[in-house]
Design a protein around this motif. Structure first.
Motif, mmCIF file in Angstrom:
data_model
loop_
_atom_site.group_PDB
_atom_site.id
_atom_site.type_symbol
_atom_site.label_atom_id
_atom_site.label_comp_id
_atom_site.label_asym_id
_atom_site.label_seq_id
_atom_site.Cartn_x
_atom_site.Cartn_y
_atom_site.Cartn_z
ATOM 1 N N GLY A 61 0.783 -1.218 0.000
ATOM 2 C CA GLY A 61 0.000 0.000 0.000
ATOM 3 C C GLY A 61 0.818 1.271 0.000
ATOM 4 O O GLY A 61 0.280 2.368 -0.129
ATOM 5 N N GLU A 62 2.194 1.141 0.170
ATOM 6 C CA GLU A 62 3.027 2.328 0.190
ATOM 7 C C GLU A 62 3.312 2.791 -1.236
ATOM 8 O O GLU A 62 3.386 2.009 -2.160
ATOM 9 C CB GLU A 62 4.350 2.047 0.908
ATOM 10 C CG GLU A 62 4.194 1.774 2.389
ATOM 11 C CD GLU A 62 5.554 1.593 3.055
ATOM 12 O OE1 GLU A 62 6.479 2.360 2.746
ATOM 13 O OE2 GLU A 62 5.696 0.671 3.859
ATOM 14 N N THR A 63 3.500 4.074 -1.397
ATOM 15 C CA THR A 63 3.871 4.646 -2.687
ATOM 16 C C THR A 63 5.049 5.582 -2.476
ATOM 17 O O THR A 63 5.369 5.965 -1.345
ATOM 18 C CB THR A 63 2.702 5.419 -3.307
ATOM 19 O OG1 THR A 63 2.313 6.459 -2.414
ATOM 20 C CG2 THR A 63 1.517 4.495 -3.577
ATOM 21 N N ASN A 64 5.714 5.959 -3.562
ATOM 22 C CA ASN A 64 6.801 6.911 -3.448
ATOM 23 C C ASN A 64 6.269 8.233 -2.908
ATOM 24 O O ASN A 64 5.229 8.725 -3.322
ATOM 25 C CB ASN A 64 7.442 7.146 -4.821
ATOM 26 C CG ASN A 64 8.199 5.922 -5.287
ATOM 27 O OD1 ASN A 64 8.709 5.160 -4.475
ATOM 28 N ND2 ASN A 64 8.260 5.743 -6.596
ATOM 29 N N ALA A 65 7.020 8.838 -1.972
ATOM 30 C CA ALA A 65 6.588 10.105 -1.387
ATOM 31 C C ALA A 65 6.555 11.203 -2.443
ATOM 32 O O ALA A 65 5.708 12.082 -2.401
ATOM 33 C CB ALA A 65 7.530 10.483 -0.242
ATOM 34 N N PHE A 66 7.507 11.142 -3.382
ATOM 35 C CA PHE A 66 7.589 12.177 -4.397
ATOM 36 C C PHE A 66 7.608 11.532 -5.777
ATOM 37 O O PHE A 66 8.592 10.912 -6.165
ATOM 38 C CB PHE A 66 8.849 13.024 -4.196
ATOM 39 C CG PHE A 66 8.893 13.732 -2.874
ATOM 40 C CD1 PHE A 66 8.084 14.830 -2.632
ATOM 41 C CD2 PHE A 66 9.729 13.288 -1.872
ATOM 42 C CE1 PHE A 66 8.126 15.488 -1.411
ATOM 43 C CE2 PHE A 66 9.769 13.943 -0.651
ATOM 44 C CZ PHE A 66 8.964 15.043 -0.417
ATOM 45 N N PRO A 67 6.522 11.643 -6.549
ATOM 46 C CA PRO A 67 6.525 11.130 -7.922
ATOM 47 C C PRO A 67 7.597 11.839 -8.743
ATOM 48 O O PRO A 67 8.061 12.918 -8.381
ATOM 49 C CB PRO A 67 5.115 11.477 -8.430
ATOM 50 C CG PRO A 67 4.299 11.693 -7.194
ATOM 51 C CD PRO A 67 5.238 12.240 -6.175
ATOM 52 N N LEU A 68 7.993 11.243 -9.842
ATOM 53 C CA LEU A 68 9.008 11.841 -10.696
ATOM 54 C C LEU A 68 8.571 13.228 -11.149
ATOM 55 O O LEU A 68 7.406 13.458 -11.464
ATOM 56 C CB LEU A 68 9.261 10.952 -11.907
ATOM 57 C CG LEU A 68 9.967 9.616 -11.630
ATOM 58 C CD1 LEU A 68 10.047 8.794 -12.913
ATOM 59 C CD2 LEU A 68 11.363 9.852 -11.069
ATOM 60 N N ILE A 69 9.530 14.128 -11.207
ATOM 61 C CA ILE A 69 9.243 15.515 -11.578
ATOM 62 C C ILE A 69 8.623 15.604 -12.966
ATOM 63 O O ILE A 69 7.837 16.509 -13.251
ATOM 64 C CB ILE A 69 10.539 16.351 -11.503
ATOM 65 C CG1 ILE A 69 10.233 17.849 -11.626
ATOM 66 C CG2 ILE A 69 11.535 15.924 -12.573
ATOM 67 C CD1 ILE A 69 9.508 18.418 -10.454
ATOM 68 N N TRP A 70 8.948 14.631 -13.818
ATOM 69 C CA TRP A 70 8.466 14.672 -15.204
ATOM 70 C C TRP A 70 6.971 14.386 -15.300
ATOM 71 O O TRP A 70 6.361 14.613 -16.350
ATOM 72 C CB TRP A 70 9.253 13.683 -16.050
ATOM 73 C CG TRP A 70 10.709 13.778 -15.765
ATOM 74 C CD1 TRP A 70 11.495 12.864 -15.115
ATOM 75 C CD2 TRP A 70 11.575 14.882 -16.083
ATOM 76 N NE1 TRP A 70 12.779 13.324 -15.012
ATOM 77 C CE2 TRP A 70 12.864 14.554 -15.597
ATOM 78 C CE3 TRP A 70 11.383 16.104 -16.728
ATOM 79 C CZ2 TRP A 70 13.957 15.412 -15.739
ATOM 80 C CZ3 TRP A 70 12.460 16.960 -16.866
ATOM 81 C CH2 TRP A 70 13.733 16.609 -16.375
ATOM 82 N N THR A 71 6.370 13.891 -14.227
ATOM 83 C CA THR A 71 4.937 13.617 -14.221
ATOM 84 C C THR A 71 4.149 14.724 -13.513
ATOM 85 O O THR A 71 2.933 14.626 -13.381
ATOM 86 C CB THR A 71 4.643 12.285 -13.523
ATOM 87 O OG1 THR A 71 4.957 12.394 -12.119
ATOM 88 C CG2 THR A 71 5.462 11.162 -14.141
ATOM 89 N N GLN A 72 4.842 15.763 -13.049
ATOM 90 C CA GLN A 72 4.198 16.807 -12.269
ATOM 91 C C GLN A 72 4.248 18.143 -13.008
ATOM 92 O O GLN A 72 5.240 18.474 -13.651
ATOM 93 C CB GLN A 72 4.884 16.957 -10.905
ATOM 94 C CG GLN A 72 4.875 15.663 -10.101
ATOM 95 C CD GLN A 72 5.584 15.829 -8.778
ATOM 96 O OE1 GLN A 72 5.052 16.444 -7.854
ATOM 97 N NE2 GLN A 72 6.800 15.297 -8.690
ATOM 98 N N GLN A 73 3.185 18.895 -12.871
ATOM 99 C CA GLN A 73 3.098 20.187 -13.522
ATOM 100 C C GLN A 73 3.776 21.264 -12.679
ATOM 101 O O GLN A 73 3.833 21.175 -11.454
ATOM 102 C CB GLN A 73 1.627 20.569 -13.746
ATOM 103 C CG GLN A 73 0.893 19.638 -14.683
ATOM 104 C CD GLN A 73 1.450 19.681 -16.093
ATOM 105 O OE1 GLN A 73 1.781 20.753 -16.615
ATOM 106 N NE2 GLN A 73 1.558 18.515 -16.724
#
Length: 237
Positions: free
Chosen positions: A4-16
């Motif tokens: 159920g854990e996910t990365n705290a910070f998604p890759l910058i390339w997926t964020q606006q």
């Protein structure tokens, strides 16, 4: 990573990045590279980057890059963009890969932090992926499978980036210990020679320390690159 854990910070390339006047990712990235070039990774803080940009707080930077890891990814990709990349492979596969390796080495000499940081982040930036795609295309055209090409490309980069990291660390230690001064360096070598001679079982090492000589770092790099390319050539169809 637990269930159920996910990365705290998604890759910058997926964020606006927010559209705001006066500050954007490109400016933040350029400022961060300037700080890292001058002060190294130890001096790379959001506070230092914000101060370089002007009247901005570290929090203002986070609105654009989201995390320090995101800033690292932007820096790595921007530095990779400095490496000239042909539109497509030429007729000389060794020449293509040699030129790319040498240009990458020149980039790491301008940005010593790159060789340290690149191992800690995924190569997901657009320029990093295009550079890798070019290497794969060169090798696949020469008869390698995609899997083999990936292995060979990784070996080339291991030589390029490993050499850069080692030379950067050696230079840092030389400055720290005062060995960037010729007189102190020769004195240190003389001490080692005396220790080797006193041992009595190190004739070759003693001989070299008596008259130390060898290729320059650039020449050593070229020798190692030839070894890697020769090994790849032996395995290609």
């Amino acid at each position: 990573m637990g269930e159920g854990e996910t990365n705290a910070f998604p890759l910058i390339w997926t964020q606006q990045s927010p559209r705001r006047r006066g500050l954007d990712r490109e400016k933040i990235t350029a400022a961060a590279i300037g700080v890292a070039d001058e002060a190294g990774l130890d001096g790379l803080t959001m506070k230092a980057v914000a101060a370089r940009l002007g009247p901005y707080s570290p929090m203002a930077l986070y609105r654009h890059v989201h995390s320090k890891e995101g800033l690292f990814d932007l820096m790595l990709d921007a530095a990779t963009a400095e490496v000239p990349l042909p539109g497509e492979p030429g007729g000389d596969w060794r020449g293509d890969l040699r030129t790319l390796a040498l240009e990458t080495r020149r980039m790491t000499s301008r940005h010593p932090w790159f060789a340290v940081l690149v191992h800690a982040r995924p190569p997901a930036g657009p320029h990093m992926m295009r550079r890798l795609e070019f290497m794969l295309a060169v090798l696949v055209r020469r008869g390698a499978t995609v899997g083999e090409a990936m292995t060979y490309a990784a070996l080339i980069d291991r030589h390029v980036l490993g050499s850069a990291q080692q030379e950067s660390e050696e230079a840092r230690q030389e400055r720290r210990q005062g060995l960037d001064d010729d007189a102190r360096l020769y004195a240190a070598i003389a001490t080692l020679r005396e220790l080797a001679a006193a041992d009595g079982r190190l004739p070759h090492l003693t001989e070299w320390l008596t008259h130390p000589a060898g290729p320059t770092p650039e020449e050593r790099f070229a020798i190692g690159l030839d070894f890697v390319l020769d090994g790849i050539a032996a395995r290609l169809p």
